[in-house]
Design a protein around this motif. Structure first.
Motif, PDB file in Angstrom:
ATOM      1  N   LEU A 188      52.760  66.462  45.804  1.00 12.52           N
ATOM      2  CA  LEU A 188      54.021  65.916  46.316  1.00 12.52           C
ATOM      3  C   LEU A 188      53.849  65.286  47.700  1.00 12.52           C
ATOM      4  O   LEU A 188      54.202  64.108  47.888  1.00 12.52           O
ATOM      5  CB  LEU A 188      55.101  66.998  46.335  1.00 12.52           C
ATOM      6  CG  LEU A 188      56.490  66.528  46.765  1.00 12.52           C
ATOM      7  CD1 LEU A 188      57.000  65.440  45.818  1.00 12.52           C
ATOM      8  CD2 LEU A 188      57.471  67.705  46.807  1.00 12.52           C
ATOM      9  N   PRO A 189      53.320  66.005  48.694  1.00 11.27           N
ATOM     10  CA  PRO A 189      53.108  65.345  49.985  1.00 11.27           C
ATOM     11  C   PRO A 189      52.074  64.221  49.908  1.00 11.27           C
ATOM     12  O   PRO A 189      52.190  63.223  50.620  1.00 11.27           O
ATOM     13  CB  PRO A 189      52.644  66.478  50.904  1.00 11.27           C
ATOM     14  CG  PRO A 189      52.188  67.567  50.002  1.00 11.27           C
ATOM     15  CD  PRO A 189      52.992  67.439  48.762  1.00 11.27           C
ATOM     16  N   LEU A 190      51.085  64.350  49.026  1.00 13.56           N
ATOM     17  CA  LEU A 190      50.103  63.281  48.873  1.00 13.56           C
ATOM     18  C   LEU A 190      50.767  62.016  48.341  1.00 13.56           C
ATOM     19  O   LEU A 190      50.490  60.907  48.816  1.00 13.56           O
ATOM     20  CB  LEU A 190      48.993  63.718  47.929  1.00 13.56           C
ATOM     21  CG  LEU A 190      47.874  62.690  47.681  1.00 13.56           C
ATOM     22  CD1 LEU A 190      47.183  62.324  48.980  1.00 13.56           C
ATOM     23  CD2 LEU A 190      46.874  63.217  46.665  1.00 13.56           C
ATOM     24  N   GLY A 191      51.679  62.182  47.372  1.00 16.45           N
ATOM     25  CA  GLY A 191      52.416  61.024  46.867  1.00 16.45           C
ATOM     26  C   GLY A 191      53.277  60.377  47.942  1.00 16.45           C
ATOM     27  O   GLY A 191      53.365  59.148  48.026  1.00 16.45           O
ATOM     28  N   GLY A 192      53.924  61.212  48.778  1.00 20.78           N
ATOM     29  CA  GLY A 192      54.706  60.665  49.884  1.00 20.78           C
ATOM     30  C   GLY A 192      53.845  59.891  50.867  1.00 20.78           C
ATOM     31  O   GLY A 192      54.239  58.819  51.361  1.00 20.78           O
ATOM     32  N   ALA A 193      52.643  60.407  51.142  1.00 21.51           N
ATOM     33  CA  ALA A 193      51.724  59.708  52.044  1.00 21.51           C
ATOM     34  C   ALA A 193      51.314  58.364  51.465  1.00 21.51           C
ATOM     35  O   ALA A 193      51.237  57.353  52.196  1.00 21.51           O
ATOM     36  CB  ALA A 193      50.492  60.572  52.315  1.00 21.51           C
TER      37      ALA A 193
END
Length: 456
Positions: free
Chosen positions: A199-204
């Motif tokens: 999830l945070p990787l996708g946001g990045a």
């Protein structure tokens, strides 16, 4: 019947183009100052860690602050490693992009030598470390520690010993370090990543796309990019990938070509603005809080008696020397290329030994590879020992050739008409007037080129 003229052989380690000469000169000037600050910070860290102030030093280094809810309640030591080094890797990313798009790495004939030399210079140290630790029962996870070259530390050594290293060798060392940085980035992302959170990787990734779009649209304003960069960094940190990868990713997205009406590309503009902060603040502060390790005689003896320490020291000193020199020689041998006539293989060996200075990235990987504080301290002490041995031997080898280097340096920088451009990059007519300044080529070393020099 006339004999056909054989094809001209490629010359390795020849002077770069005038455009590349200017870029490299600017980079080396900043990194040399940063190297001096880096050396000073490393010495100060060692003094503090081995003095009555050791307890205070460790309390400051281990002091935690930051928002716990965002998983950013980190020690000062971790903030410098995860946060400030992201600035260093951002500059490395911009530099790598520039080399690939407009620098010497864009030409396969010019790129093959430093790329092969750098790859061999990473592979051989890793192999030496792995062999020593697998046969000696050590910690094999630290195989990547002796892989990297620290260009700032190396240039600081050159500044201290006062050598007039020719531009071709300086450019070779710089390109080696750029490719090394790319290798370190890949290794950190693939082999030293914790549990991955998508999830945070996708946001990045989404915000990196926004960063790319803003760069492509030539939107300016540090007050826009700074918050965006901080959020990208935080998301990458939360994803489990080491946060410095965020800096590299943003650096690789910066455009390196100019458009109509632009005097310099976004990459040149941003690199000029950020590099002094990286070399003068981020890296020295990281060294200050990372290089402070015990350095008593017993501690140093342990470095050379334990597999982890011995693997790192031999990897940096022998591995780098053999890898870089061997890769260079093999490339020249099997491509039927020839070395610049003004240089000798002894010069390549000296630079290869100098490449064994693996300070900043090696210290970072040491912290990522191990969890035991004792092993981390031993690994860091070994990095310092291996780097100092490489620096000392390289200094001796370079000083032995310094008279020749001084002559080459004076020839490369001769400016008889005082126009601020070295004559080697200019053509003159029969009256001595400048008729052209070369943007993409320099004089071919060892070949007569009377049109490039002022008439006698």
């Amino acid at each position: 019947m006339s004999t056909p003229t054989p094809p001209r052989r490629t010359v390795f380690l020849r002077p770069s183009s005038y455009r590349e000469h200017r870029t490299i000169s600017d980079v080396l000037r900043t990194e040399t100052v940063g190297g001096a600050l880096l050396l000073g910070a490393a010495v100060l860290a060692l003094v503090l860690a081995n003095s009555p102030l050791r307890e205070l030093y460790e309390r400051v280094r281990d002091f935690h602050f930051g928002p716990e809810a965002l998983h950013l309640h980190l020690s000062i030591g971790h903030w410098t490693a995860d946060g400030l080094l992201a600035v260093f890797f951002f500059v490395a990313g911009v530099e790598l992009k520039r080399e690939l798009v407009t620098g010497d790495l864009r030409k396969p004939s010019a790129a093959i030598l430093p790329v092969v030399a750098a790859v061999c210079g990473m592979a051989v140290p890793a192999l030496i470390y792995t062999l020593i630790n697998t046969t000696g029962g050590g910690e094999a996870n630290g195989w990547a520690i002796p892989m990297a070259t620290d260009i700032a530390f190396a240039l600081g050594v050159l500044a201290v010993i006062g050598t007039n290293l020719p531009s071709a060798l300086r450019a070779f060392l710089l390109t080696l370090a750029v490719v090394d940085d790319l290798g370190a980035i890949i290794v950190i992302a693939l082999f030293y990543t914790a549990d991955l959170s998508l999830l945070p990787l996708g946001g990045a990734v989404l915000l990196l796309a926004l960063f790319w779009w803003m760069q492509r649209r030539r939107i300016r304003g540090w007050y826009l990019y700074l918050p965006l960069a901080v959020v990208i960094w935080a998301l990458v940190h939360a994803s489990g990938i080491h946060a410095t990868v965020a800096g590299v990713a943003m650096g690789l997205l910066v455009p390196c070509l100019t458009r109509a009406g632009e005097q310099e590309s976004p990459a040149e503009r941003i690199e000029h603005a950020i590099r002094p902060w990286s070399a003068g603040l981020a890296v020295p502060l990281f060294a200050l809080f990372s290089a402070g390790v015990p350095a008593s005689p017993d501690d140093l003896a342990a470095v050379f008696s334990n597999p982890v320490g011995l693997g790192i020291v031999l990897g940096l000193f022998l591995g780098k020397s053999l890898g870089v020199f061997g890769g260079t020689w093999l490339t020249a041998r099997f491509t039927r290329a020839e070395l610049n006539r003004e240089l000798a293989w002894a010069d390549v060996m000296a630079v290869s030994v100098l490449a064994g200075i693996g300070f900043t990235v090696s210290l970072l990987i040491a912290e990522l590879a191990f969890t035991d504080p004792g092993v981390i301290a031993e690994a860091k002490a070994a990095v310092l020992a291996g780097s100092l041995i490489s620096a000392a031997v390289a200094a001796i080898l370079l000083r032995l050739r310094n008279n020749r280097y001084r002559r080459l340096w004076e020839e490369e920088n001769r400016d008889d008409n005082h126009d601020g451009i070295p004559d080697i990059y200019q053509r003159f007519d029969e009256t001595g007037a400048v008729v052209a300044t070369d943007g993409d080529t320099a004089a071919d070393p060892g070949s007569p080129a009377p049109s490039r020099h002022r008439p006698a």
